[in-house]
Design a protein around this motif. Structure first.
Motif, short mmCIF file in Angstrom:
data_model
loop_
_atom_site.label_atom_id
_atom_site.label_comp_id
_atom_site.label_asym_id
_atom_site.label_seq_id
_atom_site.Cartn_x
_atom_site.Cartn_y
_atom_site.Cartn_z
N LYS A 174 0.79 -1.22 0.00
CA LYS A 174 0.00 0.00 0.00
C LYS A 174 0.83 1.28 0.00
O LYS A 174 0.38 2.31 -0.47
CB LYS A 174 -0.94 0.01 1.22
N GLY A 175 2.02 1.22 0.52
CA GLY A 175 2.83 2.43 0.58
C GLY A 175 2.66 3.17 1.89
O GLY A 175 1.62 3.09 2.55
N THR A 176 3.69 3.91 2.27
CA THR A 176 3.66 4.70 3.50
C THR A 176 3.38 6.16 3.17
O THR A 176 3.44 6.58 2.01
CB THR A 176 5.02 4.62 4.21
N ALA A 177 3.08 6.93 4.22
CA ALA A 177 2.82 8.37 4.02
C ALA A 177 4.04 9.05 3.41
O ALA A 177 3.90 9.93 2.54
CB ALA A 177 2.46 9.01 5.36
N GLU A 178 5.23 8.64 3.83
CA GLU A 178 6.45 9.24 3.29
C GLU A 178 6.62 8.90 1.81
O GLU A 178 6.98 9.75 0.99
CB GLU A 178 7.67 8.74 4.07
N GLU A 179 6.33 7.63 1.46
CA GLU A 179 6.42 7.23 0.05
C GLU A 179 5.41 8.00 -0.80
O GLU A 179 5.73 8.46 -1.91
CB GLU A 179 6.20 5.73 -0.09
N TYR A 180 4.20 8.16 -0.28
CA TYR A 180 3.17 8.90 -1.02
C TYR A 180 3.60 10.34 -1.25
O TYR A 180 3.40 10.89 -2.34
CB TYR A 180 1.84 8.87 -0.26
N GLN A 181 4.19 10.95 -0.24
CA GLN A 181 4.63 12.34 -0.39
C GLN A 181 5.75 12.43 -1.42
O GLN A 181 5.78 13.35 -2.25
CB GLN A 181 5.09 12.91 0.96
N ASN A 182 6.67 11.47 -1.39
CA ASN A 182 7.77 11.47 -2.35
C ASN A 182 7.26 11.33 -3.78
O ASN A 182 7.76 11.97 -4.72
CB ASN A 182 8.76 10.35 -2.04
N ILE A 183 6.25 10.47 -3.96
CA ILE A 183 5.66 10.27 -5.29
C ILE A 183 4.97 11.54 -5.77
O ILE A 183 5.10 11.95 -6.93
CB ILE A 183 4.66 9.09 -5.25
N ALA A 184 4.24 12.20 -4.86
CA ALA A 184 3.56 13.46 -5.22
C ALA A 184 4.57 14.54 -5.58
O ALA A 184 4.38 15.29 -6.55
CB ALA A 184 2.67 13.91 -4.06
N ASP A 185 5.64 14.61 -4.81
CA ASP A 185 6.70 15.60 -5.11
C ASP A 185 7.32 15.34 -6.48
O ASP A 185 7.60 16.27 -7.24
CB ASP A 185 7.79 15.56 -4.04
N GLU A 186 7.53 14.05 -6.79
CA GLU A 186 8.11 13.69 -8.08
C GLU A 186 7.16 14.04 -9.22
O GLU A 186 7.58 14.52 -10.28
CB GLU A 186 8.42 12.19 -8.10
N ALA A 187 5.86 13.83 -9.00
CA ALA A 187 4.87 14.18 -10.03
C ALA A 187 4.92 15.68 -10.32
O ALA A 187 4.92 16.10 -11.48
CB ALA A 187 3.47 13.76 -9.58
N LEU A 188 5.00 16.47 -9.27
CA LEU A 188 5.04 17.92 -9.45
C LEU A 188 6.34 18.34 -10.15
O LEU A 188 6.33 19.24 -11.01
CB LEU A 188 4.90 18.61 -8.09
N ARG A 189 7.44 17.69 -9.80
CA ARG A 189 8.71 18.00 -10.45
C ARG A 189 8.63 17.70 -11.94
O ARG A 189 9.07 18.51 -12.77
CB ARG A 189 9.83 17.16 -9.82
N ARG A 190 8.04 16.56 -12.30
CA ARG A 190 7.91 16.20 -13.71
C ARG A 190 6.99 17.16 -14.46
O ARG A 190 7.20 17.45 -15.64
CB ARG A 190 7.40 14.77 -13.84
N ILE A 191 5.95 17.63 -13.77
CA ILE A 191 5.02 18.58 -14.40
C ILE A 191 5.78 19.83 -14.84
O ILE A 191 5.71 20.25 -15.99
CB ILE A 191 3.88 18.94 -13.42
N TYR A 192 6.50 20.45 -13.91
CA TYR A 192 7.17 21.71 -14.23
C TYR A 192 8.38 21.50 -15.15
O TYR A 192 8.77 22.42 -15.87
CB TYR A 192 7.55 22.44 -12.95
N GLN A 193 8.92 20.30 -15.15
CA GLN A 193 10.02 20.00 -16.06
C GLN A 193 9.55 20.06 -17.51
O GLN A 193 10.35 20.31 -18.43
CB GLN A 193 10.59 18.63 -15.73
N LEU A 194 8.26 19.82 -17.73
CA LEU A 194 7.72 19.83 -19.08
C LEU A 194 7.77 21.21 -19.74
O LEU A 194 7.65 21.33 -20.97
CB LEU A 194 6.27 19.31 -19.09
N LYS A 195 7.97 22.25 -18.95
CA LYS A 195 8.12 23.59 -19.54
C LYS A 195 9.28 23.64 -20.52
O LYS A 195 9.27 24.43 -21.47
CB LYS A 195 8.36 24.62 -18.42
N GLU A 196 10.27 22.76 -20.30
CA GLU A 196 11.45 22.73 -21.17
C GLU A 196 11.10 22.29 -22.59
O GLU A 196 11.88 22.49 -23.52
CB GLU A 196 12.51 21.83 -20.58
N GLU A 197 9.92 21.66 -22.77
CA GLU A 197 9.52 21.18 -24.09
C GLU A 197 8.73 22.21 -24.88
O GLU A 197 8.36 21.97 -26.03
CB GLU A 197 8.69 19.90 -23.95
N LEU A 198 8.45 23.34 -24.26
CA LEU A 198 7.69 24.37 -24.97
C LEU A 198 8.54 24.96 -26.11
O LEU A 198 9.74 25.12 -25.96
CB LEU A 198 7.27 25.48 -24.01
N PRO A 199 7.91 25.28 -27.23
CA PRO A 199 8.65 25.85 -28.34
C PRO A 199 9.16 27.27 -28.03
O PRO A 199 8.64 27.94 -27.18
CB PRO A 199 7.61 25.88 -29.47
#
Length: 199
Positions: A174-199
């Motif tokens: 099921k995952g721990t609260a710490e793992e869930y937070q790390n996954i959420a942080d990674e999702a947000l990091r990947r979201i903003y990283q996508l700005k690099e793909e803008l023309p």
């Protein structure tokens, strides 16, 4: 998969509105997977759920988790309720909304969630909430990061980038609260990283 007829109606009504107001430029739509998925996007405007719903394309029926106030919008709110949008009461643990999202995912459908939990005017200024992680881990759904341009101006081009889907990992079942937070942080990091793909 049987389509929600109200969703189809909402899509047809909103498509010209979104394209007229925001002149969208879509990047990476070919990356969107079929089947269950948790779409995660940055959040700056009440228009965001509707923009993503339309710009993902008609074949992808997205059920957004959005603040309950949208359900009170005249006409549009009623249509979106019938179309299956998941309305969330903010400021408390809305178990009903979580159960609705889990049900969609277990039925191989796709949901949209905003990890920051609220609209953010300054990019990367808010932390991620762990709810996105729990939904993905417990249903085995991939996360699809999305970057939607924050500084929107009506009748000006608005960019959106769909990122590569990926499966979050936890050590146990099921995952721990710490793992869930790390996954959420990674999702947000990947979201903003996508700005690099803008023309």
């Amino acid at each position: 998969m049987k389509r929600n007829r109200f969703y189809s109606f909402a899509y047809i009504v909103l498509w010209p509105v979104i394209h007229f107001l925001f002149l969208p430029s879509v990047h990476g739509r070919e990356r969107i997977p079929d089947g269950r998925a948790v779409f995660c996007c940055n959040h700056s405007s009440n228009w965001d759920p509707l923009l993503i719903m339309v710009l993902a394309g008609f074949r992808h029926q997205l059920y957004a988790m959005a603040k309950v106030e949208i359900s009170h919008w005249p006409v549009v709110g009623w249509i979106l309720q019938k179309a299956g949008m998941i309305f969330v009461a903010r400021g408390k643990a809305d178990i009903g909304a979580v159960k609705a999202a889990m049900k969609y995912l277990k039925n191989d459908q796709q949901i949209l969630i905003f990890p920051e939990g609220t609209r953010v005017s300054e990019e990367e200024s808010a932390s991620a909430k762990g709810g996105v992680s729990m939904l993905a881990v417990r249903t085995g759904a991939p996360i699809v990061p999305i970057y939607l341009e924050s500084q929107k101006k009506l009748f000006h081009k608005t960019n959106i980038v769909f990122g590569e889907p990926y499966l979050p990992k936890v050590a146990g079942r099921k995952g721990t609260a710490e793992e869930y937070q790390n996954i959420a942080d990674e999702a947000l990091r990947r979201i903003y990283q996508l700005k690099e793909e803008l023309p």
